[in-house]
Design a protein around this motif. Structure first.
Motif, PDB file in Angstrom:
ATOM      1  N   VAL A   1      44.844  71.806   4.616  1.00 45.11           N
ATOM      2  CA  VAL A   1      44.710  73.183   4.141  1.00 45.11           C
ATOM      3  C   VAL A   1      43.234  73.599   4.085  1.00 45.11           C
ATOM      4  O   VAL A   1      42.893  74.732   4.438  1.00 45.11           O
ATOM      5  CB  VAL A   1      45.431  73.361   2.785  1.00 45.11           C
ATOM      6  N   ILE A   2      42.358  72.689   3.692  1.00 48.08           N
ATOM      7  CA  ILE A   2      40.920  72.994   3.702  1.00 48.08           C
ATOM      8  C   ILE A   2      40.256  72.492   4.983  1.00 48.08           C
ATOM      9  O   ILE A   2      39.451  73.194   5.602  1.00 48.08           O
ATOM     10  CB  ILE A   2      40.231  72.394   2.457  1.00 48.08           C
TER      11      ILE A   2
ATOM     12  N   ARG B   1      30.494  76.690  -6.077  1.00 42.56           N
ATOM     13  CA  ARG B   1      31.459  76.287  -7.101  1.00 42.56           C
ATOM     14  C   ARG B   1      30.994  75.064  -7.859  1.00 42.56           C
ATOM     15  O   ARG B   1      30.276  74.223  -7.318  1.00 42.56           O
ATOM     16  CB  ARG B   1      32.796  75.940  -6.444  1.00 42.56           C
TER      17      ARG B   1
ATOM     18  N   LEU C   1      37.883  81.201  -0.759  1.00 45.77           N
ATOM     19  CA  LEU C   1      38.300  79.964  -1.437  1.00 45.77           C
ATOM     20  C   LEU C   1      38.642  78.981  -0.322  1.00 45.77           C
ATOM     21  O   LEU C   1      39.787  78.665  -0.107  1.00 45.77           O
ATOM     22  CB  LEU C   1      39.501  80.248  -2.362  1.00 45.77           C
TER      23      LEU C   1
ATOM     24  N   ALA D   1      39.059  70.566  -3.533  1.00 44.42           N
ATOM     25  CA  ALA D   1      39.017  71.049  -4.913  1.00 44.42           C
ATOM     26  C   ALA D   1      38.612  69.941  -5.888  1.00 44.42           C
ATOM     27  O   ALA D   1      38.076  70.208  -6.959  1.00 44.42           O
ATOM     28  CB  ALA D   1      40.370  71.625  -5.305  1.00 44.42           C
TER      29      ALA D   1
ATOM     30  N   SER E   1      51.957  79.786   2.304  1.00 47.15           N
ATOM     31  CA  SER E   1      50.846  79.195   1.549  1.00 47.15           C
ATOM     32  C   SER E   1      50.825  77.687   1.757  1.00 47.15           C
ATOM     33  O   SER E   1      51.801  77.103   2.255  1.00 47.15           O
ATOM     34  CB  SER E   1      51.007  79.472   0.049  1.00 47.15           C
ATOM     35  N   GLY E   2      49.725  77.096   1.333  1.00 46.25           N
ATOM     36  CA  GLY E   2      49.606  75.644   1.411  1.00 46.25           C
ATOM     37  C   GLY E   2      50.566  74.949   0.456  1.00 46.25           C
ATOM     38  O   GLY E   2      51.130  73.902   0.774  1.00 46.25           O
ATOM     39  N   SER E   3      50.754  75.533  -0.725  1.00 42.43           N
ATOM     40  CA  SER E   3      51.684  74.931  -1.688  1.00 42.43           C
ATOM     41  C   SER E   3      53.094  74.868  -1.109  1.00 42.43           C
ATOM     42  O   SER E   3      53.773  73.842  -1.186  1.00 42.43           O
ATOM     43  CB  SER E   3      51.724  75.758  -2.983  1.00 42.43           C
TER      44      SER E   3
ATOM     45  N   LYS F   1      45.221  78.662   4.648  1.00 41.69           N
ATOM     46  CA  LYS F   1      43.841  79.170   4.571  1.00 41.69           C
ATOM     47  C   LYS F   1      43.233  79.575   5.918  1.00 41.69           C
ATOM     48  O   LYS F   1      43.383  80.696   6.375  1.00 41.69           O
ATOM     49  CB  LYS F   1      42.954  78.139   3.878  1.00 41.69           C
TER      50      LYS F   1
ATOM     51  N   ASN G   1      53.384  72.139   1.343  1.00 46.34           N
ATOM     52  CA  ASN G   1      53.586  70.800   0.781  1.00 46.34           C
ATOM     53  C   ASN G   1      54.979  70.638   0.166  1.00 46.34           C
ATOM     54  O   ASN G   1      55.543  69.543   0.209  1.00 46.34           O
ATOM     55  CB  ASN G   1      52.474  70.474  -0.223  1.00 46.34           C
TER      56      ASN G   1
HETATM   57  N1  PXG Z   1      46.327  71.731  -0.200  1.00 46.18           N
HETATM   58  C1  PXG Z   1      44.998  71.758  -0.313  1.00 46.18           C
HETATM   59  C2  PXG Z   1      44.198  70.614   0.246  1.00 46.18           C
HETATM   60  C3  PXG Z   1      44.354  72.839  -0.902  1.00 46.18           C
HETATM   61  O1  PXG Z   1      43.028  72.845  -1.021  1.00 46.18           O
HETATM   62  C4  PXG Z   1      46.540  73.829  -1.266  1.00 46.18           C
HETATM   63  C5  PXG Z   1      47.102  72.725  -0.658  1.00 46.18           C
HETATM   64  C6  PXG Z   1      47.442  74.906  -1.750  1.00 46.18           C
HETATM   65  O2  PXG Z   1      47.323  76.047  -0.981  1.00 46.18           O
HETATM   66  P1  PXG Z   1      47.757  77.484  -1.594  1.00 46.18           P
HETATM   67  O3  PXG Z   1      47.677  78.368  -0.388  1.00 46.18           O
HETATM   68  O4  PXG Z   1      49.137  77.350  -2.099  1.00 46.18           O
HETATM   69  O5  PXG Z   1      46.780  77.799  -2.685  1.00 46.18           O
HETATM   70  C7  PXG Z   1      45.143  73.914  -1.395  1.00 46.18           C
HETATM   71  C8  PXG Z   1      44.532  75.097  -2.053  1.00 46.18           C
HETATM   72  C9  PXG Z   1      39.701  75.121  -5.798  1.00 46.18           C
HETATM   73  C10 PXG Z   1      40.979  75.626  -5.245  1.00 46.18           C
HETATM   74  O6  PXG Z   1      39.549  75.196  -7.028  1.00 46.18           O
HETATM   75  C11 PXG Z   1      41.458  75.099  -4.067  1.00 46.18           C
HETATM   76  C12 PXG Z   1      42.682  75.552  -3.585  1.00 46.18           C
HETATM   77  C13 PXG Z   1      43.395  76.533  -4.268  1.00 46.18           C
HETATM   78  C14 PXG Z   1      42.884  77.042  -5.452  1.00 46.18           C
HETATM   79  C15 PXG Z   1      41.684  76.592  -5.959  1.00 46.18           C
HETATM   80  O7  PXG Z   1      38.858  74.634  -5.047  1.00 46.18           O
HETATM   81  N2  PXG Z   1      43.184  74.958  -2.446  1.00 46.18           N
END
Ligand code: PXG
Length: 462
Positions: free
Chosen positions: A260-261, A419, A58, A230, A118-120, A287, A123
């Motif tokens: 994060v990406i 995707r 992902l 995403a 995690s990325g969340s 990630k 943030n």
């Molecule tokens: N910032 C960005 C830019 C992300 O893409 C997060 C923060 C959050 O990271 P965590 O590790 O908490 O998931 C993300 C996560 C998708 C998809 O549908 C993308 C993400 C997560 C779940 C689904 O492309 N990116």
């Protein structure tokens, strides 16, 4: 004969495992696909089918699957010291070494790292840091963070609030107070009648308008992904980020790049902001820092912000049990060593990125494809009902038909993980992908587009 009892795993899965972002009733009717193994750019399911992982898990398995060095580093660290916290005036060697390494790799304004898992959480940490920063400077009323519609910044209360996904805001009373959104720099949605260059400046001007609407005395920061992932691989015009930078400087607000990406080589630079020409004060990462082998995320903090928080702020009342987790940090160090030893970031910039751009654009000749574009190793194509020379003039499918999901089904069924975001099909392959594997991937994609086209014809949708 497979060593896995797929049906029984699926039954237990549907009975007990709540998946993220999933409609469980429809999933249990079908049964989840069981992934069991990965090697390089490929993964295998429990029935033995090999798939080309065009999404790097992902957006995270940058070094590719099966990297023994990363597993060995985590294993050795787990035997040595699997865990210790960093709360009570203690630290651990992998966390220190990784913080130092990340500061070396980041643009020169960065000096410190705060670790999360995690990325969340990264943030969430950023919201608290930004508000604390202005509080310490005697301006606690500066608490508003400006983000963008269709941005993705995570799924915690703060991450989902910063994000601009309407479906997420519709559940659970989001966004939290003092998060506001402007429109995304989406040329094909909002740029009709303008050149891309003009549109980039125009889209950045929405930030200035929002700052003036909210009142500069209330605005703390702006956050954005260098390329929205995403949201559908939305690549902003080259004029956008430098103008965003200029506006943030003009009004003295902090600039946050959510990496994060885009971090760790995805766009052909260590961090996406470098490619886009922005100089952020804070960056979120996750990630690709461990290539997803172990959860790890965090925040890179510039000298400017660190100076206020550390020199003037005293105790920052924030942190997680796993901040600076030794095994995760050891895995990250091994992963970054691979990216460096194999020169993967430069390879994306000079070899695989340009090659993907050239070859992916050729998909634009397919009858279903209105636009095919890329940046580094992220790419996307728009499925359209009727083609025109520019996407603005193409006839689109009725969104209710979910043509992207039909296409994704053909991809998945034929060994290609791609995707769908609405009717835009996207990829972000591992950075270790070779030219020959890019050819293989594009062959699979073209074949699946043909199958999708035939399917849509038989349904009478084209
Ligand atoms: N910032 C960005 C830019 C992300 O893409 C997060 C923060 C959050 O990271 P965590 O590790 O908490 O998931 C993300 C996560 C998708 C998809 O549908 C993308 C993400 C997560 C779940 C689904 O492309 N990116």
């Amino acid at each position: 004969m497979s060593q896995y009892d797929t049906r029984s795993i699926q039954q237990d899965d549907s009975a007990h495992y709540m998946h993220p972002f999933t409609d469980h009733k429809s999933l249990s009717a079908r049964g989840a696909r069981v992934m069991v193994k990965g090697e390089g750019v490929y993964i295998w399911d429990s029935e033995g089918q090999r798939l080309f992982d065009g999404m790097s898990g992902l957006w995270c398995v940058n070094a590719g699957y099966g990297r023994k060095e990363i597993a060995d580093a985590a294993y050795a660290q787990m035997l040595q010291l699997p865990f210790y916290n960093s709360f009570f005036q203690t630290t651990n060697p992998p966390a220190v070494a990784l913080a130092k390494k990340l500061v070396e790799l980041a643009p020169p304004q960065f000096s410190h790292v705060f670790f999360t898992s995690s990325g969340s959480e990264g943030n969430d940490t950023i919201i608290r840091m930004v508000r604390r920063y202005w509080d310490v400077l005697g301006q606690p009323q500066k608490s508003v963070i400006i983000s963008r519609h269709n941005a993705y910044h995570g799924s915690t209360m703060a991450g989902a609030s910063l994000g601009g996904m309407s479906g997420m805001h519709a559940q659970g009373g989001l966004p939290i107070p003092d998060i506001v959104h402007i429109e995304q720099p989406h040329y094909f949605e909002h740029g009709r009648g303008m050149t891309e260059e003009q549109f980039g400046l125009h889209a950045a001007s929405w930030l200035e308008a929002k700052i003036l609407e909210v009142g500069v005395e209330r605005v703390a920061a702006f956050i954005g992904e260098p390329v929205q992932g995403a949201g559908g691989v939305i690549i902003p015009p080259a004029s956008y980020w430098p103008e965003i930078q200029r506006i943030c400087e003009k009004y003295g607000i902090l600039l946050i790049s959510d990496e994060v990406i885009c971090g760790f080589g995805r766009l052909g630079t260590w961090f996406g902001c470098e490619k886009m020409g922005a100089k952020p004060d804070l960056m979120t990462f996750a990630k690709g820092v461990t290539s997803g082998y172990i959860p790890l995320g965090g925040v890179l903090v510039s000298q400017k912000v660190a100076q206020v928080l550390i020199e003037q702020g005293g105790e920052f009342n924030h942190g997680f049990t796993y901040s600076g987790h030794p095994a995760a940090c050891a895995a990250a160090l091994a992963n970054l060593k691979i990216l460096q030893d194999e020169d993967l970031v430069r390879r994306v910039a000079e070899d695989t990125g340009p090659y993907l751009a050239q070859e992916f654009a050729k998909l634009g000749d397919h009858p279903l494809v209105g636009l095919a574009n890329s940046c580094g190793l992220v790419a996307g194509l728009n499925l359209v009902k009727k083609k025109a020379p520019v996407l603005h003039d193409c006839e689109l499918f009725d969104p209710a038909l979910e043509v992207g999901m039909v296409c994704r089904g053909h991809m998945f069924g034929n060994g290609m993980i791609m995707r769908a975001v609405g009717d835009r099909m996207i990829i972000a392959p591992p950075l270790c992908v070779t030219r020959a594997q890019i050819d293989e991937m594009l062959g699979l994609i073209r074949d699946c587009l043909d199958k999708t086209h035939a399917d849509l014809q038989s349904r009478g949708w084209v």
